[in-house]
Motif scaffolding. Structure first.
Motif, PDB file in Angstrom:
ATOM      1  N   GLY A 147       0.799  -1.205   0.000  1.00  0.00           N
ATOM      2  CA  GLY A 147       0.000   0.000   0.000  1.00  0.00           C
ATOM      3  C   GLY A 147       0.832   1.255   0.000  1.00  0.00           C
ATOM      4  N   THR A 179      -1.324   4.854   4.974  1.00  0.00           N
ATOM      5  CA  THR A 179      -2.545   4.045   4.934  1.00  0.00           C
ATOM      6  C   THR A 179      -2.648   3.134   6.158  1.00  0.00           C
ATOM      7  OG1 THR A 179      -1.384   2.441   3.540  1.00  0.00           O
ATOM      8  CG2 THR A 179      -2.790   4.069   2.438  1.00  0.00           C
ATOM      9  N   LYS A 188      -0.106   0.990   7.432  1.00  0.00           N
ATOM     10  CA  LYS A 188       0.667  -0.251   7.458  1.00  0.00           C
ATOM     11  C   LYS A 188       1.665  -0.272   8.618  1.00  0.00           C
ATOM     12  CE  LYS A 188       2.530   0.115   3.453  1.00  0.00           C
ATOM     13  NZ  LYS A 188       2.229   1.559   3.419  1.00  0.00           N
ATOM     14  N   GLN A 194      -3.039  -8.437   0.715  1.00  0.00           N
ATOM     15  CA  GLN A 194      -3.976  -7.356   0.970  1.00  0.00           C
ATOM     16  C   GLN A 194      -3.325  -6.051   0.522  1.00  0.00           C
ATOM     17  OE1 GLN A 194      -6.099  -7.976   4.971  1.00  0.00           O
ATOM     18  NE2 GLN A 194      -4.272  -9.234   5.200  1.00  0.00           N
ATOM     19  N   PHE A 245      -3.704  -1.777   0.434  1.00  0.00           N
ATOM     20  CA  PHE A 245      -4.335  -0.538   0.888  1.00  0.00           C
ATOM     21  C   PHE A 245      -4.136   0.496  -0.219  1.00  0.00           C
ATOM     22  CE2 PHE A 245      -3.390  -1.593   5.644  1.00  0.00           C
ATOM     23  CZ  PHE A 245      -4.319  -2.621   5.571  1.00  0.00           C
ATOM     24  N   THR A 246      -5.229   0.950  -0.808  1.00  0.00           N
ATOM     25  CA  THR A 246      -5.134   1.796  -2.004  1.00  0.00           C
ATOM     26  C   THR A 246      -5.024   3.275  -1.693  1.00  0.00           C
ATOM     27  OG1 THR A 246      -7.538   2.041  -2.177  1.00  0.00           O
ATOM     28  CG2 THR A 246      -6.535   0.096  -3.236  1.00  0.00           C
ATOM     29  N   SER A 247      -5.466   3.716  -0.519  1.00  0.00           N
ATOM     30  CA  SER A 247      -5.593   5.126  -0.140  1.00  0.00           C
ATOM     31  C   SER A 247      -6.627   5.854  -1.007  1.00  0.00           C
ATOM     32  CB  SER A 247      -4.239   5.860  -0.201  1.00  0.00           C
ATOM     33  OG  SER A 247      -3.875   6.151  -1.539  1.00  0.00           O
ATOM     34  N   ARG A 258      -9.642  -1.496  -0.891  1.00  0.00           N
ATOM     35  CA  ARG A 258      -9.604  -1.157   0.528  1.00  0.00           C
ATOM     36  C   ARG A 258      -8.797   0.113   0.730  1.00  0.00           C
ATOM     37  NH1 ARG A 258      -8.478  -4.980   5.802  1.00  0.00           N
ATOM     38  NH2 ARG A 258      -8.307  -3.276   7.312  1.00  0.00           N
ATOM     39  N   GLY A 290      -7.536   1.624   3.603  1.00  0.00           N
ATOM     40  CA  GLY A 290      -6.373   1.507   4.471  1.00  0.00           C
ATOM     41  C   GLY A 290      -6.703   0.626   5.660  1.00  0.00           C
ATOM     42  N   LEU A 291      -5.868   0.717   6.675  1.00  0.00           N
ATOM     43  CA  LEU A 291      -6.126  -0.086   7.871  1.00  0.00           C
ATOM     44  C   LEU A 291      -7.469   0.280   8.485  1.00  0.00           C
ATOM     45  CD1 LEU A 291      -5.106  -2.123   9.996  1.00  0.00           C
ATOM     46  CD2 LEU A 291      -4.020  -0.201  11.179  1.00  0.00           C
TER      47      LEU A 291
END
Length: 626
Positions: free
Chosen positions: A36, A40, A42, A606, A608-610, A616, A618-619
């Motif tokens: 990601g 985001t 991580k 997985q 995280f696209t922001s 998704r 982010g977290l």
């Protein structure tokens, strides 16, 4: 050392808070990949994993976590199986829930675990996890003289969880960079490589510290001995005769104790006698009441019988009189018997008269039986009254005997108390003499102890043989990853770091340091697994492939020459393939780079696209427009 064949598995991390949507990320055994963009969540996730494994460091106050107040970490432990840890994001103790409970539901079987390590009990997270892995209550040296403390799970965490700052540091993968903790960190590394702790090491003290400590102890002993002498002089002028005095007092005390006990036994016997008489009196009085009530009822019944007999005798007499004149002329009108008319025939009158006679006879029998019962109750009442007088007399005699015995018993108890006080005083004097002698012996022993020489200093750390074997495992890992060069690895026992093809690991660019740090930690996991040594069984690496960063967009800046050389290789692909092949362990890899094509086939991936509109975010869920 008992080693678990199924180490700890991280199964999922989630966050909850009032009016906040559930935020969660799950993990599988094997390879887990989390890609990601920056910011985001991580690296924050890595810090929370460390936090949920006992770290006391406060979590970063990022805006995305606003409103969330709890973190939940699902684990599978070797002996307890599936469990869930809950901890407030503010820190403090943990709740241990049985099973992988939902983050929005509280488990029924909940246990509180302290965040502070204490090997004396299992009510803290550190010792619980150490026991699960088979480390038990190990000790590690904390300085060159062999001073020790107990192993904490926090000592182990640095070998299975590596954040983005540590992974690119110039410091040895064994150490945190603090001079005061170097010995302890190296001792933990040796423990993981060998399974042997430092509990057998005898700590030594240097000469200056030894003399200072010894003189201070001697002064304390002298002061304690002087205090005892002062007490003996004030309270025991004839201290030498205390032993004989105590022996005589012991015999006198024993005799007085027996006499006091005998007096108490006599009084207790009279109390039992009184209690027995009182119990019997209560029973007699209750029975007398019952007899009196029955006699009253039976007297009333006798009156009823008498009334019934009188009534039936009247009926019988009337019937008899009627039958006597039934065959004569009517005295009123002179009518002949056969000319007279009656509602009831003579037969009916005769039957009534006969029935009355029978009933009278029956009542007479009942009345006779009643009289027998009344006579029996009257006799019982007299007997009870006699018994009542007897037990009252017995009660009075018991009271009188207790009054007679009590003064003597009190005197004997008082004498016993006085003897006890004197005996205890003498015994205290003997204890003081014994303490003094022990202190004098201890002082003489301490005064004769000599400080250890430098040759007695313990040899701590990893042996050359074990270090060499470990270095070969690192070399094997680098070979699997197709790390450029000959991949000849040696272990530097001074820096506790690696030399790769003759070059210190720390002298490389940060991207190469990150890869080789990762190789160090992966090799340690493999080394422990192959030798049946305890290891948590999982490894979290934050940004190990830093060298594949975009030199323009990355905050880490342009690539160094060795980083560029590494970037031009296919190490990234071999890195993922190798970790995916190690199915006995769990790897969680956090990266900023774009995921390679087909990476989903190697592990649980997985991204995280922001972008709140794509995949998704982010977290934590996006709150755009909220």
């Amino acid at each position: 050392m008992t080693v678990s064949q199924h180490p700890i598995a991280l199964r999922g991390l989630s966050f909850t808070g009032p009016d906040c949507p559930l935020a969660e990320v799950d993990f599988d055994i094997g390879l887990n990949l989390l890609f990601g963009a920056s910011n985001t969540g991580k690296s924050f996730m890595v810090k929370v994993l460390d936090f949920m494994l006992g770290s006391s460091r406060p979590l970063p106050e990022i805006s995305e976590r606003d409103g969330y107040d709890r973190a939940w970490l699902a684990l599978t432990l070797p002996s307890q199986g599936d469990v869930t840890l809950m901890r407030s994001l503010a820190g403090g103790a943990f709740e241990l829930h049985s099973g992988h409970v939902s983050a929005v539901e509280r488990g029924k079987n909940v246990r509180t675990l302290s965040a502070r390590h204490d090997r004396s009990n299992d009510d803290n997270l550190s010792q619980l996890l150490l026991n699960e892995l088979g480390f038990g209550s190990k000790s590690i040296a904390v300085d060159a003289n062999g001073k020790q403390r107990s192993l904490s799970f926090r000592d182990i965490v640095r070998f299975c969880l590596v954040d983005e700052t540590i992974i690119q540091s110039e410091t040895s993968p064994v150490e945190a960079g603090q001079y005061t903790t170097v010995t302890a960190e190296r001792s933990v590394f040796k423990l993981m490589l060998t399974g042997v702790d430092d509990s057998a090491v005898v700590p030594m003290v240097n000469k200056t510290v030894f003399r200072t400590q010894t003189n201070a102890k001697l002064e304390i002993l002298d002061e304690m001995i002087a205090n005892i002498d002062e007490n003996l002089t004030a309270d025991y002028p004839d201290a030498n005769g205390l032993a004989d005095q105590y022996e005589k007092l012991t015999g006198t005390f024993t005799a007085a104790q027996e006499e006091a006990q005998l007096s108490q036994d006599h009084i207790r016997a009279q109390l039992d006698r009184k209690r027995d008489a009182a119990s019997k009196l209560a029973g007699i009085q209750q029975r007398l009441t019952e007899v009196a009530m029955n006699l009253v009822r039976f007297a009333q019944l006798d009156e009823v019988y008498s009334s019934d007999v009188q009534r039936l005798e009247t009926v019988e007499e009337a019937g008899f009189l009627l039958l006597l004149g039934s065959d004569k002329d009517c005295p009123l009108c002179g009518a002949a018997p056969d000319a007279q008319s009656h509602d009831h025939g003579l037969t009916d009158i005769e039957e009534i008269r006969a029935a009355s006679a029978v009933e009278i006879e029956k009542i007479v029998r009942h009345r006779a039986s009643l009289m027998e019962t009344v006579n029996a109750l009257t006799l019982e009442r007299e007997t009870l009254r006699s018994d009542l007088a007897t037990q009252s007399t017995e009660l009075d005699k018991a009271d009188e005997e207790i009054r007679r015995l009590s003064p003597e018993a009190r005197e004997k108890q008082q004498l016993l108390a006085e003897l006890t006080s004197v005996r205890d005083h003498v015994k205290h004097g003997l204890d003081l003499l014994s303490q003094k002698q022990a202190l004098v012996d201890r002082r003489a022993e301490m005064a004769n102890v000599k400080p250890a020489s430098n040759s007695d200093k313990p040899r701590l750390g990893v042996s050359s043989t074990v270090a060499h074997d470990f270095a070969q495992t690192v070399s094997d890992v680098l070979r699997e990853w197709q790390f450029p060069g000959k991949r000849h690895v040696t272990f530097d026992e001074v820096t506790y770091d690696l030399r790769i093809d003759g070059k210190h690991r720390r002298d490389n660019g940060k991207g190469v340091r990150a890869v080789t740090h990762a190789a160090f930690k992966v090799a340690l996991l493999i080394f422990c697994r192959e030798r049946g040594l305890p290891h948590p069984g999982f490894l979290v690496l934050d940004t190990p492939l830093l060298t594949y960063r975009d030199p323009i967009r990355s905050k880490e800046g342009p690539l160094a020459a060795d980083e560029q050389e590494l970037r031009n290789t296919s190490l990234r692909d071999f890195f993922f393939e190798h970790l995916a092949s190690l199915s006995f362990a769990e790897f969680i890899i956090v990266e900023n780079i774009d995921p390679p094509l087909g990476i989903e086939e190697l592990g649980h991936t997985q991204v995280f696209t922001s972008d709140p509109n794509s995949g998704r975010f982010g977290l934590f869920p996006s709150r755009a427009g909220g």
